[in-house]
Design an enzyme around this catalytic site. Structure first.
Site, PDB file in Angstrom:
ATOM      1  N   ASP A  12       1.443 -10.951   1.838  1.00  0.00           N
ATOM      2  CA  ASP A  12       2.199  -9.683   1.799  1.00  0.00           C
ATOM      3  C   ASP A  12       1.288  -8.565   2.284  1.00  0.00           C
ATOM      4  O   ASP A  12       0.060  -8.700   2.301  1.00  0.00           O
ATOM      5  CB  ASP A  12       2.688  -9.369   0.382  1.00  0.00           C
ATOM      6  CG  ASP A  12       3.494  -8.074   0.330  1.00  0.00           C
ATOM      7  OD1 ASP A  12       4.404  -7.893   1.163  1.00  0.00           O
ATOM      8  OD2 ASP A  12       3.211  -7.214  -0.535  1.00  0.00           O
ATOM      9  N   SER A  13       1.891  -7.433   2.620  1.00  0.00           N
ATOM     10  CA  SER A  13       1.122  -6.263   3.036  1.00  0.00           C
ATOM     11  C   SER A  13       0.313  -5.686   1.871  1.00  0.00           C
ATOM     12  O   SER A  13      -0.575  -4.874   2.105  1.00  0.00           O
ATOM     13  CB  SER A  13       2.078  -5.197   3.564  1.00  0.00           C
ATOM     14  OG  SER A  13       2.960  -4.807   2.529  1.00  0.00           O
ATOM     15  N   TYR A  44       3.270  -1.482   5.486  1.00  0.00           N
ATOM     16  CA  TYR A  44       3.728  -1.977   6.783  1.00  0.00           C
ATOM     17  C   TYR A  44       5.087  -1.352   7.159  1.00  0.00           C
ATOM     18  O   TYR A  44       5.438  -1.308   8.329  1.00  0.00           O
ATOM     19  CB  TYR A  44       3.940  -3.500   6.724  1.00  0.00           C
ATOM     20  CG  TYR A  44       2.696  -4.353   6.908  1.00  0.00           C
ATOM     21  CD1 TYR A  44       1.411  -3.859   6.716  1.00  0.00           C
ATOM     22  CD2 TYR A  44       2.827  -5.695   7.276  1.00  0.00           C
ATOM     23  CE1 TYR A  44       0.297  -4.669   6.872  1.00  0.00           C
ATOM     24  CE2 TYR A  44       1.721  -6.516   7.441  1.00  0.00           C
ATOM     25  CZ  TYR A  44       0.455  -5.996   7.238  1.00  0.00           C
ATOM     26  OH  TYR A  44      -0.629  -6.815   7.408  1.00  0.00           O
ATOM     27  N   GLY A  45       5.825  -0.941   6.122  1.00  0.00           N
ATOM     28  CA  GLY A  45       7.237  -0.571   6.323  1.00  0.00           C
ATOM     29  C   GLY A  45       7.468   0.570   7.288  1.00  0.00           C
ATOM     30  O   GLY A  45       8.555   0.708   7.842  1.00  0.00           O
ATOM     31  N   CYS A  75       7.031 -10.956   2.331  1.00  0.00           N
ATOM     32  CA  CYS A  75       7.151  -9.556   2.731  1.00  0.00           C
ATOM     33  C   CYS A  75       8.353  -9.468   3.670  1.00  0.00           C
ATOM     34  O   CYS A  75       8.392 -10.168   4.693  1.00  0.00           O
ATOM     35  CB  CYS A  75       5.874  -9.137   3.465  1.00  0.00           C
ATOM     36  SG  CYS A  75       5.925  -7.479   4.148  1.00  0.00           S
ATOM     37  N   ASN A  76       9.321  -8.643   3.302  1.00  0.00           N
ATOM     38  CA  ASN A  76      10.522  -8.528   4.142  1.00  0.00           C
ATOM     39  C   ASN A  76      10.207  -7.897   5.485  1.00  0.00           C
ATOM     40  O   ASN A  76      10.759  -8.280   6.511  1.00  0.00           O
ATOM     41  CB  ASN A  76      11.579  -7.691   3.414  1.00  0.00           C
ATOM     42  CG  ASN A  76      12.186  -8.456   2.271  1.00  0.00           C
ATOM     43  OD1 ASN A  76      13.130  -9.209   2.460  1.00  0.00           O
ATOM     44  ND2 ASN A  76      11.642  -8.297   1.070  1.00  0.00           N
ATOM     45  N   THR A  77       9.312  -6.902   5.469  1.00  0.00           N
ATOM     46  CA  THR A  77       8.994  -6.199   6.704  1.00  0.00           C
ATOM     47  C   THR A  77       8.350  -7.164   7.700  1.00  0.00           C
ATOM     48  O   THR A  77       8.721  -7.198   8.880  1.00  0.00           O
ATOM     49  CB  THR A  77       8.049  -5.014   6.394  1.00  0.00           C
ATOM     50  OG1 THR A  77       8.608  -4.273   5.305  1.00  0.00           O
ATOM     51  CG2 THR A  77       7.886  -4.120   7.588  1.00  0.00           C
ATOM     52  N   GLU A 160       2.377   0.978  -5.051  1.00  0.00           N
ATOM     53  CA  GLU A 160       0.975   0.673  -4.692  1.00  0.00           C
ATOM     54  C   GLU A 160       0.006   1.604  -5.432  1.00  0.00           C
ATOM     55  O   GLU A 160      -1.126   1.232  -5.701  1.00  0.00           O
ATOM     56  CB  GLU A 160       0.770   0.811  -3.179  1.00  0.00           C
ATOM     57  CG  GLU A 160       1.427  -0.294  -2.364  1.00  0.00           C
ATOM     58  CD  GLU A 160       0.615  -1.584  -2.299  1.00  0.00           C
ATOM     59  OE1 GLU A 160      -0.621  -1.521  -2.236  1.00  0.00           O
ATOM     60  OE2 GLU A 160       1.235  -2.667  -2.313  1.00  0.00           O
ATOM     61  N   CYS A 194      12.798  -5.602  -0.634  1.00  0.00           N
ATOM     62  CA  CYS A 194      11.377  -5.329  -0.421  1.00  0.00           C
ATOM     63  C   CYS A 194      10.695  -5.900  -1.659  1.00  0.00           C
ATOM     64  O   CYS A 194      11.146  -5.651  -2.791  1.00  0.00           O
ATOM     65  CB  CYS A 194      11.130  -3.832  -0.314  1.00  0.00           C
ATOM     66  SG  CYS A 194       9.358  -3.426  -0.372  1.00  0.00           S
ATOM     67  N   THR A 195       9.644  -6.663  -1.449  1.00  0.00           N
ATOM     68  CA  THR A 195       9.063  -7.401  -2.571  1.00  0.00           C
ATOM     69  C   THR A 195       8.338  -6.486  -3.564  1.00  0.00           C
ATOM     70  O   THR A 195       7.977  -6.933  -4.655  1.00  0.00           O
ATOM     71  CB  THR A 195       8.129  -8.508  -2.053  1.00  0.00           C
ATOM     72  OG1 THR A 195       7.148  -7.918  -1.188  1.00  0.00           O
ATOM     73  CG2 THR A 195       8.904  -9.545  -1.286  1.00  0.00           C
ATOM     74  N   HIS A 196       8.145  -5.224  -3.208  1.00  0.00           N
ATOM     75  CA  HIS A 196       7.575  -4.265  -4.166  1.00  0.00           C
ATOM     76  C   HIS A 196       8.623  -3.771  -5.168  1.00  0.00           C
ATOM     77  O   HIS A 196       8.275  -3.325  -6.266  1.00  0.00           O
ATOM     78  CB  HIS A 196       7.031  -3.026  -3.442  1.00  0.00           C
ATOM     79  CG  HIS A 196       5.714  -3.219  -2.764  1.00  0.00           C
ATOM     80  ND1 HIS A 196       5.563  -4.020  -1.658  1.00  0.00           N
ATOM     81  CD2 HIS A 196       4.490  -2.694  -3.027  1.00  0.00           C
ATOM     82  CE1 HIS A 196       4.293  -3.978  -1.264  1.00  0.00           C
ATOM     83  NE2 HIS A 196       3.631  -3.190  -2.078  1.00  0.00           N
TER      84      HIS A 196
HETATM   85  N1  DGL Z   1       6.606  -5.563   0.342  1.00  0.00           N
HETATM   86  C1  DGL Z   1       6.966  -5.412   1.698  1.00  0.00           C
HETATM   87  C2  DGL Z   1       8.387  -5.846   1.948  1.00  0.00           C
HETATM   88  O1  DGL Z   1       8.878  -6.738   1.285  1.00  0.00           O
HETATM   89  C3  DGL Z   1       6.739  -4.104   2.389  1.00  0.00           C
HETATM   90  C4  DGL Z   1       5.774  -3.156   1.869  1.00  0.00           C
HETATM   91  C5  DGL Z   1       5.183  -2.270   2.930  1.00  0.00           C
HETATM   92  O2  DGL Z   1       5.834  -1.316   3.379  1.00  0.00           O
HETATM   93  O3  DGL Z   1       4.059  -2.568   3.285  1.00  0.00           O
HETATM   94  O4  DGL Z   1       9.028  -5.322   2.822  1.00  0.00           O
END
Ligand code: DGL
Length: 275
Positions: A12-13, A44-45, A75-77, A160, A194-196
């Protein structure tokens, strides 16, 4: 060429992928896992397609170098912006027998079945929303379901930075919940794509009508991996089974250890990965 059996890599990011990692470990505890968080370059988003692709490929290569034959982009992104190119262009060149899987496909296969009204909301990063991956994929499995996306750029930095339980966070959460529900009042299901975001689930739920259910991806992705390994015994045999977990971060390990504990509610001791 077939490399020796190795751990399952989870990427993941940052910390968000730990919400997926936790469910993988719960449903498949027998395997060895390496978690890699690219905290130094998070989020990353908000980044372009090319940058997310380059960063993701670099991290996947590191996980391959550590012996992983199977890598999950938790990570979805990264799944939206890098997975297809890695699968179609890079894997055949790097090593055709290794595999990289994402979190979008397993989620889109099932999400429509949670909704009675046929109106489903998606909270995600700007990158995931712009990629249109969710509406495009969900239409393939559930052509009658209406999808309404809402990008929430502030939510990942709040998590974060461990600011997600503050009144400041509440403001940004309520704002996006309201934007989504004003546009789509018939929604009865919202996916946290988004996994966060599962760390924000309690606060999000406070602003939702009682009939709207919030769905996190962890269990869905873990169930899908169980099924993948059953259907692919050749890959299952290439995953070692000593029950070990290792963590790597591209940022400070002290910071990672402290914050990862919030996600996993247990002791974490990460190593630093120099990019
Ligand atoms: N957790 C990541 C996701 O599932 C993205 C987080 C990020 O923006 O880095 O999209």
């Amino acid at each position: 060429m077939n490399y020796p059996a190795g751990p399952i890599g989870v990427f993941d990011s940052g910390y968000g992928g730990l919400t997926i990692f936790q469910q993988l470990v719960k449903q498949l505890p027998q395997y060895d896992y390496i978690y890699l968080g690219d905290n130094a370059r998070n989020p990353y988003g908000i980044r372009s397609y090319d940058v997310v692709y380059d960063f993701t490929l670099e991290c996947v290569r590191h996980l391959f170098d550590m012996g992983c034959n199977l890598v999950i982009l938790a990570c979805n992104t990264a799944s939206a912006k890098a997975l297809r190119t890695i699968q179609q262009r890079d894997l055949p060149e790097l090593n055709g027998s290794r595999r990289v899987l994402g979190v979008i496909r397993p989620t889109t296969e099932i999400i429509g079945s949670y909704s009675d009204s046929g109106h489903v909301g998606i909270f995600a990063t700007q990158g995931t929303v712009n990629s249109e991956s969710y509406p495009i994929e969900i239409q393939k499995f559930f052509p009658d379901v209406q999808i309404y996306q809402e990008a929430c750029p502030m939510w990942v930095p709040l998590v974060e930075n461990n600011e997600h339980n503050t009144s400041g966070a509440e403001y940004f959460i309520q704002q996006h919940v309201n934007y989504l529900l004003e546009r789509a009042p018939l929604i009865d299901t919202i996916l946290l794509a988004c996994t966060h975001y599962p760390l924000l689930a309690h606060q999000i739920a406070r602003f939702l009508p009682h009939y709207v259910q919030l769905i996190s991806q962890g269990e869905i992705v873990a169930r899908s991996l169980v099924s993948y390994l059953t259907k692919h015994p050749e890959m299952e045999a290439r995953c070692t089974r000593y029950g070990t977990r290792k963590y790597y971060t591209t940022e400070s390990t002290d910071d990672f250890d402290t914050k990862a504990r919030i996600f996993l509610k247990g002791h974490v001791e990460a190593a630093h990965l120099q990019l």
